[in-house]
Design a protein around this motif. Structure first.
Motif, PDB file in Angstrom:
ATOM      1  N   THR A  53     -87.543  -6.214  53.250  1.00 29.41           N
ATOM      2  CA  THR A  53     -87.959  -5.915  51.888  1.00 29.41           C
ATOM      3  C   THR A  53     -88.817  -7.063  51.374  1.00 29.41           C
ATOM      4  OG1 THR A  53     -85.930  -6.896  51.062  1.00 29.41           O
ATOM      5  CG2 THR A  53     -85.945  -4.515  51.304  1.00 29.41           C
ATOM      6  N   TYR A  76     -85.747   2.734  52.550  1.00 29.28           N
ATOM      7  CA  TYR A  76     -84.844   3.859  52.300  1.00 29.28           C
ATOM      8  C   TYR A  76     -84.515   4.536  53.616  1.00 29.28           C
ATOM      9  CZ  TYR A  76     -89.168   6.641  52.600  1.00 29.28           C
ATOM     10  OH  TYR A  76     -90.341   7.209  53.003  1.00 29.28           O
ATOM     11  N   PHE A 111     -95.835   5.393  50.963  1.00 37.37           N
ATOM     12  CA  PHE A 111     -94.637   5.563  51.781  1.00 37.37           C
ATOM     13  C   PHE A 111     -95.021   5.485  53.261  1.00 37.37           C
ATOM     14  CE2 PHE A 111     -93.542   7.792  47.846  1.00 37.37           C
ATOM     15  CZ  PHE A 111     -92.257   7.337  47.609  1.00 37.37           C
ATOM     16  N   GLU A 168     -93.020   1.601  50.178  1.00 36.64           N
ATOM     17  CA  GLU A 168     -91.664   2.056  50.482  1.00 36.64           C
ATOM     18  C   GLU A 168     -91.608   2.406  51.960  1.00 36.64           C
ATOM     19  OE1 GLU A 168     -88.729   3.686  48.696  1.00 36.64           O
ATOM     20  OE2 GLU A 168     -88.972   2.123  47.172  1.00 36.64           O
ATOM     21  N   TRP A 173     -89.531   0.455  38.618  1.00 41.10           N
ATOM     22  CA  TRP A 173     -89.290   0.346  40.066  1.00 41.10           C
ATOM     23  C   TRP A 173     -88.961  -1.088  40.460  1.00 41.10           C
ATOM     24  CZ3 TRP A 173     -91.142  -2.408  44.185  1.00 41.10           C
ATOM     25  CH2 TRP A 173     -90.789  -1.944  45.454  1.00 41.10           C
ATOM     26  N   PRO A 191     -87.649  -3.284  44.221  1.00 36.74           N
ATOM     27  CA  PRO A 191     -87.395  -3.068  45.648  1.00 36.74           C
ATOM     28  C   PRO A 191     -85.904  -2.909  45.922  1.00 36.74           C
ATOM     29  CG  PRO A 191     -88.041  -5.348  45.228  1.00 36.74           C
ATOM     30  CD  PRO A 191     -88.227  -4.602  43.951  1.00 36.74           C
ATOM     31  N   THR A 232     -88.206   7.846  43.146  1.00 38.42           N
ATOM     32  CA  THR A 232     -89.045   6.667  43.333  1.00 38.42           C
ATOM     33  C   THR A 232     -90.327   6.763  42.504  1.00 38.42           C
ATOM     34  OG1 THR A 232     -88.211   6.535  45.583  1.00 38.42           O
ATOM     35  CG2 THR A 232     -90.124   5.188  45.065  1.00 38.42           C
TER      36      THR A 232
END
Lengths: 410, 422
Positions: free
Chosen positions: A175, A182, A145, A168, A325, A327, A316
């Protein structure tokens, strides 16, 4: 003999990586990617282990944690997902990064021994952060992340080289196959904090310490100002820019300058509680941001729009563990719980609290949206027609202030 | 020319001897051997490591593990070394920028701002040229633009220093803040060519054309800027030791009066040296844009590279070769900070910053040992060679052959810079 194998492996990696990441060629056929992906994956791991062994022998140590460039724990243990967080500031005990770290801890708590997490704090944004993401991916972290806008390009650059790693990114818009984004509708709680600020203000002049004149911040200021105007149509919101997300001294000075000019409530789009400390010293009121900061200025404290990242991090990680998962571009709302309101301070009276709660209900059930026309800009020009609701793309690129905001939007 | 193995330390006569018989005292050294010049900074680094180790131990970390991780992260793996070199690239150039000005006792504390303006100019050049020209031409033009940008930014303090004798420490330092506001305005406040018109959500710099990107070595991020930086160090060394300009710099650094008597055009030299300093910092900005961020990106640029250059120059004792070595060392120390966080007991990021500070502190403190020798209470006072040195001094200053005690100047400058920047 072993060293020769290693060199061949390294050369192979170099070749593969070169072919995989050389020029960004959008026309590259999908099939090649997958093949390269698997090959790179295997060879990289081999090479990494070899290198680690090499280093360990060099230093004649027997430390098991020495697995590569870093001393970290990444990589390889069966069934345990290795998750890394990259933070823009120190975790500390309040603010943006603190809120993300609460989310990390909540996720660790919820998923127990299915995950192992680490975090790297105070990582500069922009090009210098590229090596951090690359190192983490190389170390074997499987889900990374990045929690600041300035990591967007570095993550987008690194992600294609590590197709087996999930990236992420918080608050960006790029993306990729293994890169999702997010963020959340902070404008919803900001509107409610504007109501609390207007109720607490006697002068009708409210100061706002803001980081950068970008849509995210402008959107928040506008939502706040609209909330203020619901309670007091003549009140103004005066904006001071600091050009920094995190700088306690600069934020405090900015708040003091607003208080000097006659504001009696200060709100903020900053990461530290120092604007609140300025308000506390002057006997003014304060709307914080990011997390419950009431302990830093208990008398000034009204409330704050806050983040709750835990549920998103849990969701997530579970998706990555399940292999489901994909995107996504997540934009969490108050109803979904990603954004919310911190507890009220003693200076928010019961009537105001009741009004705010009522609005909160309407926002959560979708019957009220802060950005609904008629909306005028600072020059009094009608920007949004009566009854029309601004769309998400419009909100995400907003670059003008609503009427009643004093200051320049860029 | 005097023998290369010996350097004169100070141009003041040894009258300021701090000495009392039978007590611990400091006595000015008449001459400093090369051994002392090398040993003192090495000792300073070692002492910094030892003191930091005590601190780590007190805060519950194992210093051996910490240092091992730092070495491994920055100097013992291919990736680590590559990233260390990337970080060292701008530090070499800002270190050289500090070096040339400090050599003549001009204190350019504004490499930070000159770097920003160099980046602005280089990015502007790249964006104006577009894809029309070949990469080598683009790269050369960007470096020239970067140098000009840095020179333009230092021109104001340089002219003020040369003609009005304005204190350049203050003017160059204050212009750093102006430069930061300027690049922030270009990206956040203006609709200039530097800003990417499509960056609606968060304004950022326009990416430079592919033809303007500095080539990188292999799959690493090490870019052409490293070669440029090392080449610049060689050029600076040649200028200092082999040219009339370098000779005049030495004379001027020894004594402005002596330089004037010797017919050195002082104003012109002040101006030229400061412009050279600004140009080097500007090239650092060009290299960061062309090789690393590939756009004008305030957050990538504003990480204190200019201020760190002062530390580099001071630790390198104003020696161009030393600047390259120290920049690599410091680049590695800075990079290692993040690796420490992945240790099981989480050494905070600040340890690397603290180590950097400790090294500087000890380096500055140890300057005393270069200037003075310790007079132990039990040792006999050294014979006073004042006459000999005094006689030598006149000739030295006139010829300008002696090195003007580079380390001493660097120490002074870094002290004032540290105070101002802190």
């Amino acid at each position: 003999m072993r060293s020769r194998t290693r060199w061949i492996a390294l050369l192979a990696v170099a070749g593969l990586v070169a072919s995989a990441c050389g020029e960004t060629d959008p026309a590259e056929p999908e099939g090649t990617d997958v093949a390269t992906e698997e090959a790179t994956d295997e060879v990289t791991e081999d090479a990494a282990t070899d290198e680690a062994t090499d280093e360990a022998t060099d230093e004649a140590t027997d430390e098991p944690e020495a697995t590569g460039t870093w001393a970290g724990e990444g990589g390889g243990e069966d069934g345990v997902l290795q998750v890394a967080f990259v933070y823009v500031g120190p975790v500390g005990d309040a603010g943006w990064t603190y809120a993300h770290d609460l989310g990390r801890l909540a996720m660790e708590e919820a998923l127990g021994d299915q995950v192992e997490t680490t975090y790297i704090e105070s990582v500069e944004e922009g090009a210098p952060s590229e090596r951090i993401f690359e190192d983490l991916a190389r170390e074997g972290y499987e889900l990374i992340f990045g929690t600041s806008f300035g990591y967007m390009d570095p993550m987008a650059t690194v992600a294609p080289d590590f197709p087996e790693v999930v990236f992420e990114h918080c608050s960006g818009y790029t993306t990729g196959d293994n890169l999702g984004t997010y963020f959340g509708a902070m404008e919803e709680p900001r509107y409610l904090t504007g109501m609390a600020a207007a109720a607490a203000s006697e002068s009708g002049r409210i100061g706002y310490v803001a980081a950068f004149p970008i849509p995210e911040v402008i959107r928040g200021i506008n939502a706040f100002a609209l909330g203020v105007q619901e309670m007091d149509p003549d009140a103004t919101v005066e904006v001071v820019w600091t050009s920094t997300w995190y700088d306690p001294a600069v934020e405090k000075e900015a708040a003091e300058s607003l208080l000097d000019q006659g504001a009696d409530v200060v709100a903020q789009h900053q990461d530290t509680p120092s604007p609140g400390q300025a308000a506390e010293e002057r006997g003014a009121s304060w709307v914080g941001y990011n997390s419950d900061m009431s302990e830093f200025a208990p008398d000034a404290w009204l409330t704050a729009p806050v983040w709750d990242w835990g549920p998103h991090y849990i969701e997530t990680v579970e998706a990555v563990l399940d292999g489901t998962w994909t995107p996504r571009e997540v934009y969490g709302t108050m109803a979904e719980g990603m954004v919310g309101l911190a507890p009220f301070g003693p200076n928010v009276d019961d009537d105001t609290q009741a009004l705010i709660d009522e609005r909160r209900q309407e926002i959560e059930d979708g019957s009220f949206a802060p950005f609904t026309g008629p909306l005028n800009d600072q020059d009094g020009e009608l920007r949004v027609e009566e009854g029309v609701e601004m769309t998400l793309p419009e909100l995400l690129s907003i670059d003008w202030f609503v009427e009643g905001v004093v200051g320049s939007a860029g | 020319m005097s023998a290369p193995t010996r350097d004169r330390v100070d141009d003041t006569p040894p009258s300021g001897t701090i000495r009392a018989p039978r007590r611990l005292a400091l006595e000015p050294r008449q001459e400093v051997s090369r051994g002392v010049l090398v040993a003192v900074p090495v000792l300073a680094v070692l002492l910094a490591l030892i003191v930091s180790a005590l601190f780590l131990r007190l805060t519950g970390h194992d210093p051996v593990t910490v240092y091992r991780v730092m070495v491994r992260a920055s100097f013992a793996s291919r990736f680590g070394i590559a990233d260390t070199l990337v970080s060292a690239t701008p530090l070499i150039l800002t270190g050289l920028a500090a070096l040339v000005s400090f050599r003549v006792r001009l204190w350019n504390i504004g490499a930070e701002g000159q770097l920003y303006l160099g980046a602005v100019a280089a990015a502007g050049m790249a964006l104006l040229l577009g894809d029309r020209l070949a990469t080598p031409v683009n790269v050369v033009l960007m470096i020239v633009a970067g140098a000009l940008g840095g020179m333009a930014w230092i021109a104001i303090p340089a002219l003020a220093r040369a003609w009005l004798r304005t204190n350049e420490i203050i003017t160059t330092l204050l212009l750093n803040s102006v430069a930061l506001l300027f690049i922030n305005w270009l990206i956040f406040g203006s609709r200039s060519i530097w800003r990417d018109p499509d960056s609606g959500q968060f304004p950022q710099g326009q990416r430079i054309p592919a033809a303007a990107e500095f080539p990188r070595f292999g799959t690493t991020r090490v870019h052409l800027g490293l070669l440029v930086a090392v080449l610049a160090a060689v050029v600076v060394w040649l200028v200092l030791t082999r040219t009339r300009f370098g000779f005049r710099m030495r004379v001027l650094g020894d004594s402005e009066d002596a330089a004037r008597y010797a017919g050195v055009p002082v104003r012109g030299m002040v101006l030229a040296v400061l412009l050279l300093s600004g140009a080097l910092a500007g090239i650092a900005g060009a290299a960061e844009v062309g090789g690393l961020s590939r756009r004008l990106d305030p957050s990538s640029l504003a990480i204190g590279l200019g201020y760190a250059g002062i530390i580099v120059a001071a630790l390198a004792r104003l020696n161009p070769g030393g600047v390259v070595l120290v920049a690599v060392l410091l680049g590695g120390v800075r990079n290692a900070g993040t690796a420490l966080q992945s240790l099981p007991d989480r050494v905070p990021m600040e340890v690397a910053v603290m180590l950097e500070g400790a090294i500087l502190l000890f380096a500055l403190g140890s300057e005393v040992l270069v200037r003075y020798r310790i007079q132990w209470p039990w040792s006999r006072p050294a014979d006073d060679p004042a006459q000999g040195a005094g006689a030598a001094e006149g000739t030295d200053a006139a010829e300008g052959a002696a090195d003007p005690a580079p380390g001493v100047d660097a120490a002074d400058a870094a002290e004032s810079a540290g105070g101002a920047a802190g």
